[in-house]
Design a protein around this motif. Sequence first.
Motif, short mmCIF file in Angstrom:
data_model
loop_
_atom_site.label_atom_id
_atom_site.label_comp_id
_atom_site.label_asym_id
_atom_site.label_seq_id
_atom_site.Cartn_x
_atom_site.Cartn_y
_atom_site.Cartn_z
N LEU A 150 54.60 24.74 -90.35
CA LEU A 150 53.97 24.15 -91.53
C LEU A 150 52.81 25.01 -92.03
O LEU A 150 52.58 25.11 -93.24
CB LEU A 150 53.47 22.74 -91.19
N VAL A 151 52.09 25.65 -91.10
CA VAL A 151 51.01 26.55 -91.50
C VAL A 151 51.59 27.73 -92.30
O VAL A 151 51.06 28.09 -93.35
CB VAL A 151 50.23 27.05 -90.27
N TYR A 152 52.67 28.31 -91.80
CA TYR A 152 53.31 29.41 -92.53
C TYR A 152 53.86 28.93 -93.87
O TYR A 152 53.82 29.66 -94.87
CB TYR A 152 54.45 30.00 -91.69
N TRP A 153 54.38 27.72 -93.89
CA TRP A 153 54.88 27.16 -95.14
C TRP A 153 53.77 27.06 -96.18
O TRP A 153 53.96 27.40 -97.35
CB TRP A 153 55.47 25.78 -94.87
N TYR A 154 52.60 26.63 -95.72
CA TYR A 154 51.45 26.52 -96.62
C TYR A 154 50.94 27.90 -97.04
O TYR A 154 50.53 28.11 -98.20
CB TYR A 154 50.33 25.75 -95.93
N MET A 155 50.97 28.89 -96.12
CA MET A 155 50.37 30.19 -96.38
C MET A 155 51.29 31.16 -97.11
O MET A 155 50.86 32.26 -97.47
CB MET A 155 49.95 30.83 -95.04
N THR A 156 52.54 30.78 -97.32
CA THR A 156 53.46 31.70 -97.98
C THR A 156 52.99 32.12 -99.38
O THR A 156 53.01 33.32 -99.71
CB THR A 156 54.87 31.10 -98.04
#
Length: 355
Positions: A150-156
């Motif tokens: 989810l962090v990567y999803w937000y940071m994309t």
Amino acid sequence: MLKYAGLHPHSKSKLLTLYHYVNCFFFVFLLVLAIMEVAAARSDIFRAIEGLSSVLFMIYTSCRYALNYHHKPDLAHLLQSQSRFWKIEDFEGRVRADCERMMEVTSRFIRYYKNYAVVLAAVFYVQPFIFHELQMKIYVPEGWFYYLYLVYWYMTPPLFSSVYGVTSMFCALAVPVTVQFKLLANEFENLKMRRRGSEEVGRLVDYHNFLIEYCEKINAHSSGVFLFEFFITVSVCCILMFIASQDSYPLVNKIKYTGFIISQFIDTAIYCYNCELISEASENVGKAIYNSPWYETDRSDIRRTVAFIISRTQKRVVFNGYQLVRVDMQTFTRIFKATLSFVSYLNTVALTEKK
């Protein structure tokens, strides 16, 4: 793309500052996990190398994000200054056709490049489902996998905008300057010295000074990006090419890293090629003045001005990263050769250790 990451000067939402701090927190958070992955690798050399590539990539993206957020006022000034550019429609003949074609090709390229970035972002989103691991090699505490996803999803959006969005914006700044130098060279080459007075020559000189100063501002705005682009391309691509060249490494990961290597070289080539175009176009202004009928005038002040411009244009407009790295196509060739040399050396060391 820059607006999604809060990097565009027209992004003035009140929540932008909070959004920026949240992004910076997650950049640091992912960087710490990547460092922990390297520390936890111990005797697994390939795991350590993958973790190191993640560390370098997070440093690269976070620094580009921070630099471009800090230089938003400079970008606003550069975009505003483009209102002083000459309009292509005001010119006729071959120079107009050449400039229009250059702008059209650039517009098409940026559109394709944006679509390419969107495809990469989509692949980045689904990587955990395809490769059954996170997008980058970082330390994953037990039970944290989906939270980190989810962090990567937000940071994309910040990650891709700080790379591909910033590169597209550089094209949008660099190519119009190249066009303006071409138009200025055309004006000097077709200048009728007997019919034009010193005021007309002075107007062209003032515009030449404006373009030189504009290039200096572009360099000041992008120096940090230039520097990180050089060192990260060499280091990360060297590491990933070494990993992808190992026979024992999984084919799926080889494909993933090969795509990243190609993407990084394309990004670096865009900077080097556009800087080379500006340098050549600025140098051609001096050649155009030399080819102009400057000998037709008997006025000493005009002749002195012509001689001054010719001497000034002999010093090319050069872009660099804080005076440490020169950005042009020759540098790109050196980056490619250096990367291949490092990979060859690492493969030789690895082969020697096996024996």
